[in-house]
Write a protein that holds these residues in place. Structure first.
Motif, PDB file in Angstrom:
ATOM      1  N   TYR A  15      -9.911 -19.917  15.651  1.00 29.68           N
ATOM      2  CA  TYR A  15      -8.735 -19.405  16.357  1.00 29.68           C
ATOM      3  C   TYR A  15      -8.128 -20.500  17.226  1.00 29.68           C
ATOM      4  CZ  TYR A  15      -5.988 -16.823  19.768  1.00 29.68           C
ATOM      5  OH  TYR A  15      -4.964 -16.387  20.575  1.00 29.68           O
ATOM      6  N   GLU A  16      -8.977 -21.223  17.930  1.00 27.97           N
ATOM      7  CA  GLU A  16      -8.500 -22.275  18.819  1.00 27.97           C
ATOM      8  C   GLU A  16      -7.790 -23.389  18.059  1.00 27.97           C
ATOM      9  OE1 GLU A  16     -11.541 -20.917  18.869  1.00 27.97           O
ATOM     10  OE2 GLU A  16     -11.517 -19.889  20.812  1.00 27.97           O
ATOM     11  N   LEU A  22      -0.538 -24.481  15.820  1.00 32.92           N
ATOM     12  CA  LEU A  22       0.691 -23.714  15.992  1.00 32.92           C
ATOM     13  C   LEU A  22       1.548 -24.305  17.110  1.00 32.92           C
ATOM     14  CD1 LEU A  22       2.323 -21.280  15.067  1.00 32.92           C
ATOM     15  CD2 LEU A  22       0.972 -19.870  16.612  1.00 32.92           C
ATOM     16  N   GLU A  23       0.928 -24.649  18.220  1.00 31.61           N
ATOM     17  CA  GLU A  23       1.660 -25.252  19.332  1.00 31.61           C
ATOM     18  C   GLU A  23       2.280 -26.590  18.934  1.00 31.61           C
ATOM     19  OE1 GLU A  23      -1.319 -25.318  22.405  1.00 31.61           O
ATOM     20  OE2 GLU A  23      -0.918 -23.245  22.982  1.00 31.61           O
ATOM     21  N   SER A  28       7.118 -29.721  17.205  1.00 29.15           N
ATOM     22  CA  SER A  28       7.782 -30.541  16.183  1.00 29.15           C
ATOM     23  C   SER A  28       9.115 -29.943  15.761  1.00 29.15           C
ATOM     24  CB  SER A  28       6.886 -30.676  14.945  1.00 29.15           C
ATOM     25  OG  SER A  28       5.724 -31.385  15.244  1.00 29.15           O
ATOM     26  N   VAL A  29       9.119 -28.632  15.525  1.00 34.37           N
ATOM     27  CA  VAL A  29      10.346 -27.973  15.080  1.00 34.37           C
ATOM     28  C   VAL A  29      11.385 -27.998  16.197  1.00 34.37           C
ATOM     29  CG1 VAL A  29      11.331 -25.756  14.384  1.00 34.37           C
ATOM     30  CG2 VAL A  29       9.218 -26.567  13.331  1.00 34.37           C
ATOM     31  N   LEU A  48       1.821 -18.538   8.709  1.00 37.70           N
ATOM     32  CA  LEU A  48       0.452 -18.359   8.254  1.00 37.70           C
ATOM     33  C   LEU A  48      -0.515 -18.414   9.440  1.00 37.70           C
ATOM     34  CD1 LEU A  48      -1.194 -19.582   5.114  1.00 37.70           C
ATOM     35  CD2 LEU A  48      -2.243 -20.307   7.258  1.00 37.70           C
ATOM     36  N   LEU A  49      -0.329 -19.382  10.327  1.00 37.79           N
ATOM     37  CA  LEU A  49      -1.198 -19.518  11.496  1.00 37.79           C
ATOM     38  C   LEU A  49      -1.078 -18.318  12.426  1.00 37.79           C
ATOM     39  CD1 LEU A  49      -0.578 -23.297  12.250  1.00 37.79           C
ATOM     40  CD2 LEU A  49      -2.709 -22.280  11.401  1.00 37.79           C
ATOM     41  N   LEU A  50       0.126 -17.835  12.593  1.00 38.13           N
ATOM     42  CA  LEU A  50       0.343 -16.674  13.453  1.00 38.13           C
ATOM     43  C   LEU A  50      -0.376 -15.454  12.888  1.00 38.13           C
ATOM     44  CD1 LEU A  50       1.704 -15.573  15.955  1.00 38.13           C
ATOM     45  CD2 LEU A  50       3.751 -15.174  14.592  1.00 38.13           C
ATOM     46  N   ASN A  51      -0.284 -15.248  11.591  1.00 38.37           N
ATOM     47  CA  ASN A  51      -1.000 -14.136  10.957  1.00 38.37           C
ATOM     48  C   ASN A  51      -2.512 -14.294  11.107  1.00 38.37           C
ATOM     49  OD1 ASN A  51       1.269 -12.729  10.158  1.00 38.37           O
ATOM     50  ND2 ASN A  51       1.377 -13.772   8.185  1.00 38.37           N
TER      51      ASN A  51
END
Length: 78
Positions: A15-16, A22-23, A28-29, A48-51
């Motif tokens: 998870y970490e 994700l951060e 980047s975006v 995908l990471l959020l899910n």
């Protein structure tokens, strides 16, 4: 200078690790320095990471409910 493309691995190790990646993707975006194709790939990876993170949190919440024998009170941030 544009950042590298998002990692191609299907599932993060934890998870970490997912949260950290994700951060980084969000940064980047938001920087506006990525080409369109990399931005789209970053968006897809972020989804995908959020899910993944949501599923891990749901699993932990289910475990807590079992430990508390279903008497889990709603969490209050205050």
């Amino acid at each position: 200078m544009p950042r590298a493309a998002p990692k191609a691995s299907a599932e993060p190790s934890s998870y970490e690790a997912a949260l950290q990646e994700l951060e980084q993707l969000i940064a980047s975006v938001e920087s506006g320095q990525l080409p369109l194709e990399q931005m789209l790939a970053g968006y897809q990876r972020a989804a995908l990471l959020l899910n993944y993170c949501r599923s891990k949190l749901d699993a932990v919440q289910d475990q807590v409910k079992v430990l508390d024998e279903g008497a889990l009170a709603p969490w209050n941030q205050e």
